[in-house]
Write an enzyme that holds these catalytic residues in place. Structure first.
Site, short mmCIF file in Angstrom:
data_model
loop_
_atom_site.label_atom_id
_atom_site.label_comp_id
_atom_site.label_asym_id
_atom_site.label_seq_id
_atom_site.Cartn_x
_atom_site.Cartn_y
_atom_site.Cartn_z
N GLU A 57 5.48 -3.34 1.42
CA GLU A 57 5.75 -3.05 -0.01
C GLU A 57 5.00 -1.76 -0.30
O GLU A 57 3.78 -1.77 -0.45
CB GLU A 57 5.21 -4.19 -0.88
CG GLU A 57 5.75 -5.56 -0.53
CD GLU A 57 7.03 -5.90 -1.28
OE1 GLU A 57 7.40 -5.14 -2.18
OE2 GLU A 57 7.65 -6.91 -0.93
N CYS A 100 3.03 0.35 -8.63
CA CYS A 100 4.06 0.88 -7.72
C CYS A 100 5.36 1.11 -8.45
O CYS A 100 6.04 2.10 -8.24
CB CYS A 100 4.25 -0.08 -6.55
SG CYS A 100 4.64 -1.76 -7.08
N ALA A 154 2.15 6.16 3.61
CA ALA A 154 1.43 6.65 4.80
C ALA A 154 0.84 5.47 5.57
O ALA A 154 0.95 5.40 6.81
CB ALA A 154 0.33 7.62 4.38
N THR A 155 0.24 4.53 4.85
CA THR A 155 -0.34 3.36 5.52
C THR A 155 0.77 2.51 6.15
O THR A 155 0.63 2.05 7.29
CB THR A 155 -1.15 2.51 4.51
OG1 THR A 155 -2.26 3.30 4.08
CG2 THR A 155 -1.65 1.22 5.12
N GLY A 156 1.86 2.34 5.44
CA GLY A 156 2.97 1.55 5.97
C GLY A 156 3.47 2.10 7.30
O GLY A 156 3.74 1.35 8.24
N GLY A 168 0.83 -1.20 0.00
CA GLY A 168 0.00 0.00 0.00
C GLY A 168 0.87 1.25 0.00
O GLY A 168 2.04 1.21 -0.38
N SER A 169 0.28 2.33 0.45
CA SER A 169 0.99 3.61 0.40
C SER A 169 1.99 3.73 1.55
O SER A 169 1.90 3.01 2.56
CB SER A 169 -0.02 4.75 0.48
OG SER A 169 -0.72 4.64 1.71
#
Ligand code: NAD
Length: 488
Positions: A255, A289, A236-238, A233-234
């Site tokens: 990732e 990505c 920010a989410t990571g 994901g993004s």
């Protein structure tokens, strides 16, 4: 079954809704959010929405099933996963239709996504999991043993829903873990249906798939019963996941985003490289990505490359994924569509920016944006400094190769990068200087089953694929034995 239109797929889902898979049972808990067809902007189905209690049930089932699954001989785990590859191939048409409905890409492309997932799966389960012998001398023998971690939580994004979920299933299950997988709330349908089609291949609790909002992802991040999380994901989410996973020090594979640079070297022939660069930048309408997101070109080749890319951009047919003529689909969701349009507005307002092709959102309900080639920009604006994740490519002029490498290395991301040249020795030298998880020469995009894939810097932590990717799902133990000759 003829699923060649959005209406046909929606009515199929009315007759046979997409359900959670928990402990081997299909469950209709919900309701979740509407799933939106990005080609129209209208609701096309409803996904189920898992409660926290359902997540607890899924994690408990996965924990119950895990010891027996880990004790199952690896040949049997491999065979069950190869059967999953068979299910992917057999149900490629229906999964592709579901993907086209929810994700937007043309049918031929979503079919490729499903078949490629099967091919990768088949190759990953050929990688050995045997212990490593680190030393065997007069001091003794040291083995590294590898065993499953327990329950793996997997969180997937919307850009390649099945293609990114299947490797997570394979990595977790092949290594003896069980899994609770959550697709993106934008694209839950094909992944849930895959669970339905595959539910008899594994003992109950080994493969669980629960759909829900971002909150479900947060609950997974803090869940004490999940031993490892694999998130695509993004950035920010990571970061949020990393913070909330601290409670039980979950292992993490993250990732995340990329802002990949492709550098065309002065000896490249534009007619040879332009089509491949175009494909690598606009694949899935730029929503990949590891798509090319910054294109560096020597000043002397700049105009020729912009012309070549623009004429390709003007020729490509953008349209609904169920139209056989379409080559590129819409942006997948409204927030992403608005974000790309904001980047376009910002770009238009920049001094010197030139939009060679595209630049427009198409009127109507769908989230269509024409493939856009931009020149005249440099670092210091969102299109160059940040991941746009849409069909907009900046072409950046450079003077020396050193300058190009330094600029490619700028920023917080480092997923992939590429060099385009006929001088492979030069590419090898420069390739070692690029800060990225993957560097390609004369190609960009793509991961092979035997090659570890992951991001440098904020593009991620850990890897998928290759033995390194499998070991990311395992706990290693160093076992010291006395030397063979030593009397005990
Ligand atoms: P996203 O981060 O918004 O969502 C990804 C998943 O995380 C979804 O399932 C979402 O529900 C879940 N999620 C959201 N907030 C969460 C939270 N606080 N805790 C736990 N889970 C949460 O990403 P997206 O918009 O779906 O995907 C696009 C991004 O993914 C891009 O940045 C792209 O570069 C990246 N991506 C990376 C790779 C890679 O291999 N590195 C591959 C594909 C996409």
């Amino acid at each position: 079954m003829d699923l060649l239109s959005a209406q046909a797929v929606s009515s199929y889902l009315e007759r046979s809704p997409a359900l959670h898979l928990v402990d081997g049972v299909l469950l209709d808990e919900g309701p979740g959010d509407d799933v939106i067809d990005p080609a129209t902007g209208a609701a096309c189905a409803r996904g189920p929405g898992a409660s926290r209690a359902l997540l607890d049930r899924a994690v408990a089932a996965a924990a119950r099933a895990q010891p027996a699954w880990a004790a199952t001989p690896v040949e049997q785990r491999r065979a069950a996963l190869l059967a999953l590859a068979g299910v992917l191939r057999e149900s490629a048409d229906i999964l592709a239709a579901l993907l086209t409905l929810e994700q937007g890409r043309p049918l031929a492309r979503t079919r490729d996504e499903v078949l490629r997932a099967a091919t990768l799966l088949e190759a990953v389960v050929q990688i050995g999991l045997d212990p490593d012998l680190l030393r065997d001398d007069a001091r003794g023998r040291v083995f590294m043993l590898h065993r499953a971690l327990g329950v793996v939580g997997a969180i997937a994004p919307w850009n390649v829903p099945v293609g990114l979920a299947v490797p997570k299933i394979v990595h977790a299950l092949y290594t003896g873990n069980t899994i609770v997988l959550k697709p993106s709330p934008y694209t839950p349908l094909a992944t849930l249906k895959l669970g339905e089609f595959a539910r008899d291949l594994f003992p109950p609790g080994v493969l669980n798939i629960v759909a829900g909002s971002n909150a479900l992802g947060e609950w997974m991040s803090i869940h004490p019963g999940i031993d490892k999380l694999s998130v695509t994901g993004s950035v920010a989410t990571g970061k949020k996941v990393m913070a909330s996973a601290a409670g039980n020090l979950k292992r993490l594979t993250l990732e995340l985003g990329g802002n990949d640079a492709a550098i065309v070297l002065p000896d490249a022939r534009i007619d040879e490289v332009a089509p491949a660069l175009f494909a690598a930048a606009f694949v899935n309408s730029g929503q990949v990505c590891m798509a090319v997101k910054r294109l560096f070109v020597p000043a002397a080749l700049h105009d020729e490359l912009c012309d070549a890319l623009s004429s390709l951009a003007r020729r490509v047919i953008v349209g609904p994924g169920f139209d056989p003529a379409s080559e590129l689909g819409p942006v997948q969701n409204r927030p992403q569509y608005d974000a790309v349009r904001r980047v376009l507005d910002d770009t238009r307002s920049r001094l010197g920016a030139q939009l060679h092709a595209g630049g427009q959102a198409r009127p109507g309900g769908g989230y269509f944006i024409e493939p856009t080639v931009v020149s005249g920009l440099a670092e210091g604006c969102p299109l160059v400094d940040e991941e746009t994740f849409g069909p907009v490519l900046p072409v950046l002029s450079y003077r020396t190769e050193n300058e190009a490498v330094e600029r490619a290395n700028q920023g917080r991301l480092g997923l992939g990068a590429s060099l385009w040249t006929r001088d492979i020795d030069r590419a090898r030298q420069l390739g070692g200087r690029l800060i990225a998880g993957t560097v390609w020469v004369n190609r960009h995009v793509g991961a092979d089953a035997e090659v570890p894939f992951g991001g440098a810097r904020e593009s991620g932590i850990g890897q998928q694929f290759g033995r390194a990717g499998l070991l990311d799902c395992m706990q290693s133990t160093a076992l010291y034995l006395p030397a063979r000759t030593e009397a005990v």
